[in-house]
Design an enzyme around this catalytic site. Structure first.
Site, short mmCIF file in Angstrom:
data_model
loop_
_atom_site.label_atom_id
_atom_site.label_comp_id
_atom_site.label_asym_id
_atom_site.label_seq_id
_atom_site.Cartn_x
_atom_site.Cartn_y
_atom_site.Cartn_z
N GLU A 1 -9.49 0.60 5.78
CA GLU A 1 -9.27 0.34 4.29
C GLU A 1 -8.27 -1.12 3.88
O GLU A 1 -8.25 -1.65 3.06
CB GLU A 1 -8.59 1.54 3.65
CG GLU A 1 -9.70 2.55 3.35
CD GLU A 1 -9.12 3.91 2.57
OE1 GLU A 1 -7.98 3.55 2.03
OE2 GLU A 1 -9.58 4.88 2.89
N ASP B 1 -8.22 2.74 10.83
CA ASP B 1 -8.32 2.96 9.34
C ASP B 1 -8.68 1.40 8.83
O ASP B 1 -7.91 0.74 8.82
CB ASP B 1 -7.15 3.48 8.50
CG ASP B 1 -7.35 3.42 7.02
OD1 ASP B 1 -8.16 2.94 6.46
OD2 ASP B 1 -6.29 3.97 6.57
N THR C 1 0.84 -1.17 0.02
CA THR C 1 0.12 0.09 -0.03
C THR C 1 0.95 1.00 0.08
O THR C 1 2.34 0.94 0.23
CB THR C 1 -1.07 0.01 1.43
OG1 THR C 1 0.00 0.36 2.54
CG2 THR C 1 -1.65 -1.43 1.38
N CYS C 2 0.19 2.37 -0.02
CA CYS C 2 0.91 3.63 -0.06
C CYS C 2 1.64 3.76 1.37
O CYS C 2 2.70 4.43 1.32
CB CYS C 2 0.17 4.75 -0.18
SG CYS C 2 -1.35 5.13 0.89
N ASN C 3 1.25 3.22 2.46
CA ASN C 3 1.84 3.08 3.95
C ASN C 3 2.92 2.09 4.10
O ASN C 3 3.47 2.05 5.17
CB ASN C 3 0.73 3.41 4.85
CG ASN C 3 0.14 4.74 4.92
OD1 ASN C 3 0.77 5.67 4.65
ND2 ASN C 3 -1.06 4.89 5.41
N ARG C 4 2.88 0.95 3.44
CA ARG C 4 3.64 -0.16 3.98
C ARG C 4 3.74 -1.06 2.52
O ARG C 4 2.91 -1.13 1.78
CB ARG C 4 2.94 -0.93 5.01
CG ARG C 4 1.72 -1.57 4.84
CD ARG C 4 1.10 -2.33 5.95
NE ARG C 4 0.49 -1.18 6.77
CZ ARG C 4 1.17 -0.91 7.97
NH1 ARG C 4 2.36 -1.49 8.57
NH2 ARG C 4 0.56 0.19 8.59
#
Length: 171
Positions: free
Chosen positions: A106, A104, A43-46
């Site tokens: 998502e 979150d 993902t954009c975070n991990r």
């Protein structure tokens, strides 16, 4: 094994991000390495790889082979969890406790998609399936039985709420 917003800024995380063809190549190499279960969360975070293996270094090598990052950088910003710590981390990720915005949810959809890809590639056997299902069930329970998701539940939602409350004449 992985990198996340907690260990690296977006530019460094981006070096370990995997587009579809890179993920596919990683799965093919994992099959050749006799890894029997593999979950890739990207993902954009991990970017994280979860697998049953006695050699976590092989996971780091797989990740570094298929992304724009390298082992030296990974050793500075990456993390490795083994055994129970790895399982606990997946539960924390899936239940929104490791998200930038607490609660979150998502991420649970992204975990489901990752699992389906693993299954399609023949890298999701009994253990991974049971673990993933347990994470999904835990996420559902937390979402319905607690107030964790009563506020902003994504960075995007929080951003819109902030703008709406702080910017006059939004049009």
């Amino acid at each position: 094994v992985g990198v996340s917003y907690k260990t690296a800024n977006i530019d460094l995380r981006g070096k370990f991000s995997l587009h579809d063809s890179q993920q596919h190549g990683l799965f093919l190499d994992a099959q050749k390495s006799n890894i029997r279960d593999l979950l890739v969360i990207n993902t954009c975070n991990r970017t994280e790889l979860y697998a049953w293996t006695t050699k976590p270094d092989c996971l780091i090598d797989l990740l570094c082979k298929h992304c724009d990052g390298n082992r030296n950088l990974y050793d500075k910003i990456g993390y490795n969890y083994r055994g129970e710590k790895g399982i606990l981390h997946l539960f924390r990720v899936g239940t929104g406790l490791e998200s930038q915005i607490l609660g979150d949810f998502e991420i649970i959809g992204q975990i489901k998609q990752s699992f389906y890809r693993s299954k399609k590639m023949g890298l999701a056997n009994g253990y991974l399936e049971r673990l993933t299902n347990s994470v999904i069930q835990s996420s559902k329970r937390i979402k319905t039985e607690t107030l964790i998701s009563s506020g902003a539940t994504s960075v995007a939602f929080a951003s819109v709420q902030y703008i709406l409350s702080h910017v006059n004449n939004i049009s």
